[in-house]
Design a protein around this motif. Structure first.
Motif, PDB file in Angstrom:
ATOM      1  N   HIS A   1       0.671  30.262  35.849  1.00  0.00           N
ATOM      2  CA  HIS A   1       0.352  29.099  36.659  1.00  0.00           C
ATOM      3  C   HIS A   1       1.406  28.266  35.755  1.00  0.00           C
ATOM      4  O   HIS A   1       2.019  28.500  34.304  1.00  0.00           O
ATOM      5  CB  HIS A   1      -1.124  28.565  35.989  1.00  0.00           C
ATOM      6  CG  HIS A   1      -1.380  27.356  34.692  1.00  0.00           C
ATOM      7  ND1 HIS A   1      -0.699  26.631  34.026  1.00  0.00           N
ATOM      8  CD2 HIS A   1      -2.415  28.347  34.142  1.00  0.00           C
ATOM      9  CE1 HIS A   1      -1.602  26.817  32.789  1.00  0.00           C
ATOM     10  NE2 HIS A   1      -2.345  27.480  32.887  1.00  0.00           N
TER      11      HIS A   1
ATOM     12  N   LEU B   1       2.359  27.622  45.554  1.00  0.00           N
ATOM     13  CA  LEU B   1       1.077  29.076  45.625  1.00  0.00           C
ATOM     14  C   LEU B   1       0.332  28.957  46.420  1.00  0.00           C
ATOM     15  O   LEU B   1      -0.874  30.212  46.349  1.00  0.00           O
ATOM     16  CB  LEU B   1       0.335  27.985  44.328  1.00  0.00           C
ATOM     17  CG  LEU B   1       0.962  27.685  42.998  1.00  0.00           C
ATOM     18  CD1 LEU B   1       0.068  26.831  41.971  1.00  0.00           C
ATOM     19  CD2 LEU B   1       0.959  29.399  42.219  1.00  0.00           C
TER      20      LEU B   1
ATOM     21  N   TYR C   1      -5.700  27.284  39.669  1.00  0.00           N
ATOM     22  CA  TYR C   1      -3.890  26.859  40.452  1.00  0.00           C
ATOM     23  C   TYR C   1      -3.798  28.234  41.615  1.00  0.00           C
ATOM     24  O   TYR C   1      -3.148  27.987  42.252  1.00  0.00           O
ATOM     25  CB  TYR C   1      -3.448  25.947  39.958  1.00  0.00           C
ATOM     26  CG  TYR C   1      -3.568  24.803  39.860  1.00  0.00           C
ATOM     27  CD1 TYR C   1      -3.153  23.598  40.726  1.00  0.00           C
ATOM     28  CD2 TYR C   1      -4.382  23.746  38.929  1.00  0.00           C
ATOM     29  CE1 TYR C   1      -4.125  22.377  40.731  1.00  0.00           C
ATOM     30  CE2 TYR C   1      -4.314  22.895  38.164  1.00  0.00           C
ATOM     31  CZ  TYR C   1      -4.245  21.776  39.661  1.00  0.00           C
ATOM     32  OH  TYR C   1      -4.746  20.727  40.065  1.00  0.00           O
ATOM     33  N   THR C   2      -3.576  29.443  40.761  1.00  0.00           N
ATOM     34  CA  THR C   2      -3.156  30.004  40.860  1.00  0.00           C
ATOM     35  C   THR C   2      -4.659  31.436  41.780  1.00  0.00           C
ATOM     36  O   THR C   2      -3.994  32.338  42.062  1.00  0.00           O
ATOM     37  CB  THR C   2      -2.750  31.301  39.939  1.00  0.00           C
ATOM     38  OG1 THR C   2      -3.928  31.152  38.935  1.00  0.00           O
ATOM     39  CG2 THR C   2      -1.435  30.536  39.245  1.00  0.00           C
TER      40      THR C   2
ATOM     41  N   ARG D   1      -5.961  36.435  36.144  1.00  0.00           N
ATOM     42  CA  ARG D   1      -5.221  34.644  36.630  1.00  0.00           C
ATOM     43  C   ARG D   1      -4.916  34.407  34.560  1.00  0.00           C
ATOM     44  O   ARG D   1      -6.100  34.022  34.094  1.00  0.00           O
ATOM     45  CB  ARG D   1      -6.026  34.238  37.159  1.00  0.00           C
ATOM     46  CG  ARG D   1      -6.213  33.983  38.533  1.00  0.00           C
ATOM     47  CD  ARG D   1      -6.920  33.014  39.438  1.00  0.00           C
ATOM     48  NE  ARG D   1      -8.259  33.568  39.391  1.00  0.00           N
ATOM     49  CZ  ARG D   1      -8.820  32.919  39.106  1.00  0.00           C
ATOM     50  NH1 ARG D   1      -8.514  31.981  38.435  1.00  0.00           N
ATOM     51  NH2 ARG D   1     -10.396  33.635  38.564  1.00  0.00           N
TER      52      ARG D   1
ATOM     53  N   HIS E   1      -5.300  28.467  35.413  1.00  0.00           N
ATOM     54  CA  HIS E   1      -5.478  29.174  35.875  1.00  0.00           C
ATOM     55  C   HIS E   1      -6.200  29.215  37.015  1.00  0.00           C
ATOM     56  O   HIS E   1      -6.064  30.540  38.677  1.00  0.00           O
ATOM     57  CB  HIS E   1      -6.270  29.891  34.914  1.00  0.00           C
ATOM     58  CG  HIS E   1      -7.747  29.845  34.717  1.00  0.00           C
ATOM     59  ND1 HIS E   1      -8.367  29.463  34.277  1.00  0.00           N
ATOM     60  CD2 HIS E   1      -9.328  30.856  35.421  1.00  0.00           C
ATOM     61  CE1 HIS E   1      -9.475  29.206  33.883  1.00  0.00           C
ATOM     62  NE2 HIS E   1      -9.774  30.185  35.230  1.00  0.00           N
TER      63      HIS E   1
END
Length: 221
Positions: free
Chosen positions: A11, A200, A19-20, A36, A17
């Motif tokens: 990220h 993303l 957000y991914t 992640r 993590h």
């Protein structure tokens, strides 16, 4: 699934993590095992970020087995730093999303106007444009966005007016100028109509990331 390299998602600044997760789900659905990766983007240096990734891999991965790396924004710089300082890992392919490989004007303004808390340790050897170069032996794809939506818009609008940028130079994703994203020795480069954070969650971005991980180039068709 196991015949494809482990793909690690990294990220960006002010994120974690989670957000991914949307991008990870699409990559995993294409048959890649994923992880992640999490790190403290503000409170630790980029050297510590690289070390944290190295330590994770040491504990959980065979160094003789290849890995892919996908980094959003600052995460792309973490990838460069990691590969430079830990060359023992078998990096197969990499993709950066909205990464300011040439340095971040937004970050420089934050420091200049006493808003250093917004970038803290992310500036040195990272957002200042002094991250280590990549080897020309590494397949590295760069994706940039050109949809100007994001918290960095006021900084970029001020910079564009102050320096009288032309229309091409003004293009940005809400946080990063397009001209900040090219990377020397990159295998391929692609511009998509999405914002910095949108990279993303955008379906086309996910398609292009997967295509590069599988083919070493983007789908320009």
């Amino acid at each position: 699934m196991m015949n494809k390299p482990l793909t690690i998602l990294i990220h960006g600044l002010h994120m974690n993590h989670w957000y991914t997760k949307p991008l990870e789900q699409k990559i995993r659905a294409s048959g890649f095992p994923t992880h992640r990766h999490n790190y403290h983007s503000l409170s630790e240096s980029i050297a510590q970020h690289g070390r944290r990734l190295h330590d994770y891999l040491t504990a959980h991965h065979d160094q003789h087995q290849p890995i892919n790396l996908v980094g959003h924004s600052l995460g792309g710089l973490v990838i460069r730093h990691f590969m430079h300082h830990y060359p023992n890992w078998q990096v197969h392919r990499c993709v950066s999303l909205g990464t300011p490989h040439q340095g971040s004007i937004c970050a420089s303004y934050a420091k200049r106007y006493h808003l250093g808390a917004l970038v803290k340790h992310a500036l040195f050897e990272a957002l200042d444009g002094h991250c280590p170069a990549i080897s020309d032996k590494v397949e590295f794809g760069v994706i940039a966005g050109n949809k100007p939506i994001g918290l960095g818009v006021p900084f970029l609008a001020w910079h564009s007016r102050r320096h009288r940028l032309n229309e091409q130079e003004k293009i940005h994703d809400g946080t990063v100028y397009l001209f900040e994203t090219p990377l020397a020795n990159a295998s391929d480069y692609l511009i998509l109509p999405t914002s910095h954070t949108g990279l993303l969650t955008d379906k086309q971005t996910a398609h292009q990331v997967i295509h590069f991980l599988e083919n070493g180039r983007f789908d320009h068709s």
